[in-house]
Design a protein around this motif. Structure first.
Motif, mmCIF file in Angstrom:
data_model
loop_
_atom_site.group_PDB
_atom_site.id
_atom_site.type_symbol
_atom_site.label_atom_id
_atom_site.label_comp_id
_atom_site.label_asym_id
_atom_site.label_seq_id
_atom_site.Cartn_x
_atom_site.Cartn_y
_atom_site.Cartn_z
ATOM 1 N N VAL A 1 17.236 1.825 -7.327
ATOM 2 C CA VAL A 1 17.839 0.586 -6.525
ATOM 3 C C VAL A 1 16.606 1.046 -4.789
ATOM 4 C CG1 VAL A 1 19.035 -0.361 -4.528
ATOM 5 C CG2 VAL A 1 19.721 -0.289 -7.277
ATOM 6 N N TYR A 2 16.843 1.771 -5.096
ATOM 7 C CA TYR A 2 15.548 3.239 -3.454
ATOM 8 C C TYR A 2 14.390 3.206 -3.803
ATOM 9 C CZ TYR A 2 15.195 6.235 0.707
ATOM 10 O OH TYR A 2 14.414 6.617 1.342
ATOM 11 N N PHE A 3 13.879 3.887 -5.094
ATOM 12 C CA PHE A 3 12.783 3.909 -4.933
ATOM 13 C C PHE A 3 11.938 2.490 -5.055
ATOM 14 C CE2 PHE A 3 13.252 7.980 -8.007
ATOM 15 C CZ PHE A 3 13.413 8.334 -6.487
ATOM 16 N N GLU A 4 12.512 1.540 -5.567
ATOM 17 C CA GLU A 4 12.306 0.433 -6.124
ATOM 18 C C GLU A 4 11.589 -0.529 -4.535
ATOM 19 O OE1 GLU A 4 10.570 -1.675 -7.973
ATOM 20 O OE2 GLU A 4 10.691 0.180 -9.279
ATOM 21 N N ARG A 5 13.179 -0.599 -3.438
ATOM 22 C CA ARG A 5 13.077 -0.820 -2.642
ATOM 23 C C ARG A 5 11.720 -0.138 -1.114
ATOM 24 N NH1 ARG A 5 15.428 -5.553 -1.900
ATOM 25 N NH2 ARG A 5 17.847 -5.312 -2.568
ATOM 26 N N ILE A 6 11.342 1.064 -1.789
ATOM 27 C CA ILE A 6 10.465 1.902 -1.201
ATOM 28 C C ILE A 6 8.537 0.831 -1.936
ATOM 29 C CG2 ILE A 6 8.870 3.810 -0.684
ATOM 30 C CD1 ILE A 6 12.095 5.704 -1.004
ATOM 31 N N ARG A 7 8.898 1.076 -3.477
ATOM 32 C CA ARG A 7 7.777 0.185 -3.587
ATOM 33 C C ARG A 7 7.549 -1.852 -3.175
ATOM 34 N NH1 ARG A 7 6.818 3.092 -8.785
ATOM 35 N NH2 ARG A 7 6.517 1.395 -9.825
ATOM 36 N N ASP A 8 8.678 -1.825 -2.780
ATOM 37 C CA ASP A 8 8.550 -3.148 -2.115
ATOM 38 C C ASP A 8 7.766 -3.062 -1.518
ATOM 39 O OD1 ASP A 8 9.934 -4.607 -4.624
ATOM 40 O OD2 ASP A 8 11.507 -4.609 -4.071
ATOM 41 N N GLU A 9 8.284 -2.503 -0.462
ATOM 42 C CA GLU A 9 7.448 -2.282 1.259
ATOM 43 C C GLU A 9 6.093 -1.803 1.186
ATOM 44 O OE1 GLU A 9 8.681 -2.980 4.127
ATOM 45 O OE2 GLU A 9 10.760 -3.414 2.935
ATOM 46 N N ILE A 10 5.469 -0.920 -0.139
ATOM 47 C CA ILE A 10 4.538 -0.910 -0.394
ATOM 48 C C ILE A 10 3.538 -1.688 -0.238
ATOM 49 C CG2 ILE A 10 2.549 0.882 -1.279
ATOM 50 C CD1 ILE A 10 4.856 3.071 -1.427
ATOM 51 N N ARG A 11 4.095 -2.689 -1.082
ATOM 52 C CA ARG A 11 3.117 -3.544 -2.161
ATOM 53 C C ARG A 11 2.981 -4.904 -0.668
ATOM 54 N NH1 ARG A 11 7.134 -3.456 -5.746
ATOM 55 N NH2 ARG A 11 6.597 -2.609 -8.414
ATOM 56 N N ASP A 12 3.959 -4.695 -0.301
ATOM 57 C CA ASP A 12 3.752 -5.146 1.386
ATOM 58 C C ASP A 12 2.832 -4.860 2.059
ATOM 59 O OD1 ASP A 12 5.348 -6.953 0.796
ATOM 60 O OD2 ASP A 12 7.506 -7.184 1.670
ATOM 61 N N GLY A 13 2.077 -3.873 2.117
ATOM 62 C CA GLY A 13 1.160 -3.937 2.954
ATOM 63 C C GLY A 13 1.478 -2.597 4.412
ATOM 64 N N ARG A 14 2.767 -1.789 3.705
ATOM 65 C CA ARG A 14 2.915 -0.730 4.656
ATOM 66 C C ARG A 14 2.383 0.632 4.404
ATOM 67 N NH1 ARG A 14 7.493 -4.445 5.390
ATOM 68 N NH2 ARG A 14 7.056 -5.550 7.558
ATOM 69 N N THR A 15 2.574 1.647 4.985
ATOM 70 C CA THR A 15 2.428 2.919 4.445
ATOM 71 C C THR A 15 3.740 3.585 3.984
ATOM 72 O OG1 THR A 15 2.494 3.807 6.779
ATOM 73 C CG2 THR A 15 0.080 3.188 6.224
#
Length: 592
Positions: A471-485
């Motif tokens: 759950v935590y890893f996927e939230r991080i990857r979602d933020e990266i998909r939105d263009g964040r570092t």
């Protein structure tokens, strides 16, 4: 001069991840050190894994109750027995009915079988009876005439002969104190809401006389029938067999009849009057160490509202009498476990028994009284030793299945999350160490025993823990998909992941708690382990996984999105950073 660029402040939630990780490591070191200190390096095993003792108890018909052996009473008795053995610290005992009149009790290895046998076989028929007279536990010698002939009228004669001839006036005081040893203050003088337990040492009823001094004569005014006096003189409480015979006879007597009974250790014997307060009037009893009053281990009793009224009335009557007739004989299954004295009426519905208790004896008495009386009497038909051969084979098969499942989880994490799999595996390792050490330490502290269902609960917990990481890893990857570092993604993804993890673990813990409450036997082990690992999952994710991700986000391998980090923006299909569009300013014609 150009203004200096303002650096981006790290989110406040980052805190000091290194300190948090250090605290987790210190906690792990403390738990491992506790294992070495206690000398317990492996968890305590249940009866299906380590073997143990099995009792078969047969219900007995009671006088005047021909239909007492029925399904309802058998289930009630099994429930009380289970609570009793669990009160000994045996959390994985099995108590179940077999047929219409038998109960099987399986107790894991490492438990005192003798103590457990006493607990499950004791019917705990409790009664508070007034003491009419008491004397030494040995048989009264007939050749030597007693200075006082009890008889029917119970009048004492020749008190001087029982004591020191030089001190004729002190005999009544010596008889009233009934001090079995050199501590005369432990028996008399009851304070409000307190009873003083008569010590169980070898009796010396005649003050300074030697232990072999003849028995104390009945107190003047005690109405003792000749038949009871004859039984008292003939009773020898020094042998276990005679105590058992006397206890069985007293237990089967009517509450309205006076009885002759032995002290549970054989030091004294009593003539007791009819039951003044029934054991069913006791609502709760527990052992407490009195550190402030200096009385050592005591037993605190609480009575029902009706029982409190009876107890106040009876203690008020006893307080007006002299020793030993101001004593209560607390009779448990025909044996006197305590004979406290009272000096005033005890109101309020509670009382404290003190004096001469060890921790074990106080806990045993409180345990039997607290968990109630059995509706039936039982006899132990069979006692056998259970081997762990079958359970060992099942455990071996279960561990193989768990290893295969863990290997599949690891393969999936490495293939899908790549570098992030190291974080997940490190978190699983920390969770495993905490679970193992805590279960090991819970064995000697609360009697937790690891059985096959508990092992299944620990294996199921692997999936629950891995789910939290995903759950935590996927939230991080979602933020990266939105263009964040990575660093902002780690911090912005945490609140949303935290909420999901807490809700999921709360549901799992609630299911484990309900299962633990409503089930019996081995299923409790599964529920306990599932609840424990669920709590540890929250601890590991909050205090290990999150700080570790915060620290790794500062490393170039993860921050730059290496192809093997599991956080490569291109592989994740990240959107380009959003930029503010600036419209071109309209051109204006300059005039000369």
């Amino acid at each position: 001069m150009a203004a200096p660029k303002k650096g981006r402040r790290a989110p406040a939630s980052q805190g000091h991840p290194g300190r948090t990780l250090l605290l987790v490591l210190i906690a792990m070191a403390g738990l491992i050190g506790g294992m070495f200190y206690s000398g317990t390096m492996t968890p305590r095993l249940g009866i299906d894994l380590a073997g143990g003792t099995s009792f078969t108890l047969a219900a007995q018909n009671q006088p005047g109750k021909p239909n007492a052996i029925n399904e309802t009473n058998m289930k009630t008795a099994a429930g009380i027995m289970e609570r009793r053995v669990n009160g000994l610290g045996v959390s994985e005992a099995e108590v179940q009915t077999q047929g219409s009149d038998h109960i099987i009790v399986n107790i894991p290895k490492g438990t005192d079988a003798k103590q457990a046998r006493q607990q499950v076989g004791t019917t705990a028929k409790l009664g508070f009876r007034p003491v009419l007279t008491t004397t030494a536990g040995t048989k009264t010698p007939e050749p030597k005439p007693s200075p006082s002939k009890g008889g029917a009228n119970g009048k004492a004669k020749g008190d001087k002969a029982a004591g020191d001839p030089a001190k004729p006036d002190t005999q009544q005081k010596a008889s009233s104190s009934q001090s079995p040893d050199a501590k005369p203050t432990t028996q008399g003088r009851a304070v409000t809401n307190a009873l003083k337990k008569a010590p169980s040492a070898k009796p010396t009823p005649s003050g300074p006389a030697k232990p072999s001094t003849p028995a104390v004569p009945p107190t003047p005014g005690a109405d003792i029938p000749p038949a009871l006096q004859k039984q008292l003189d003939a009773l020898d409480c020094s042998s276990k067999q005679s105590r058992a015979t006397a206890g069985e006879k007293a237990a089967n007597s009517k509450p309205s009849d006076p009885i002759v009974a032995c002290k549970d250790d054989g030091a004294q014997k009593y003539v007791l009057g009819p039951v003044g307060v029934e054991g069913t009037d006791v609502s709760d009893a527990k052992a407490v160490f009195d550190s402030q009053g200096g009385q050592g281990w005591i037993v605190q009793m609480d009575f029902t509202s009706e029982g409190g009224k009876k107890f106040a009335d009876v203690t008020g009557k006893l307080a007006t009498k002299a020793q030993p007739q101001n004593q209560f004989g607390i009779v448990l299954d025909g044996a006197v476990v305590s004979a406290p004295s009272v000096s005033s009426a005890i109101n309020g519905g509670n009382a404290t028994i003190s004096g001469g208790f060890t921790q074990q004896s106080a806990e045993d008495l409180g345990n039997m009284l607290s968990y109630g009386s059995l509706p039936l009497s039982f006899k132990i038909d069979d006692e056998t030793t259970v081997t762990a051969a079958l359970g060992g084979e099942q455990l071996h098969a279960g561990l193989i299945a768990g290893a295969i499942g863990l290997a599949l989880v690891v393969i999936y994490l490495v293939a899908y999350y790549r570098g992030l799999a190291l974080v997940a595996l490190a978190s699983l390792l920390v969770s495993a160490i905490l679970t193992y050490t805590i279960m090991t330490l819970l064995g000697p502290t609360i009697g937790f025993a690891l059985n096959l269902p508990a092992v299944c609960g620990a294996i199921v917990a692997i999936g629950i823990t891995a789910d939290s990481f995903i759950v935590y890893f996927e939230r991080i990857r979602d933020e990266i998909r939105d263009g964040r570092t990575l660093r902002p993604a780690v911090e912005r993804g945490w609140p949303r992941a935290r909420r999901t993890i807490l809700v999921s673990d709360f549901v799992s813990f609630l299911a484990a708690a309900v299962l633990f409450i409503v089930t019996v036997g081995k299923v409790k082990g599964f529920a306990f382990t599932l609840g424990l690992t669920t709590v540890l999952d929250v601890v590991v994710v909050f205090y290990f996984t999150k700080p570790l991700m915060t620290m790794l986000a500062r490393r170039k391998f993860f921050a730059d999105g290496h192809s093997w980090s599991g956080l490569d923006p291109q592989r994740l299909g990240a959107k380009p950073p959003l930029r503010r569009r600036r419209d071109a300013a309209p051109t204006q014609t300059k005039e000369a």
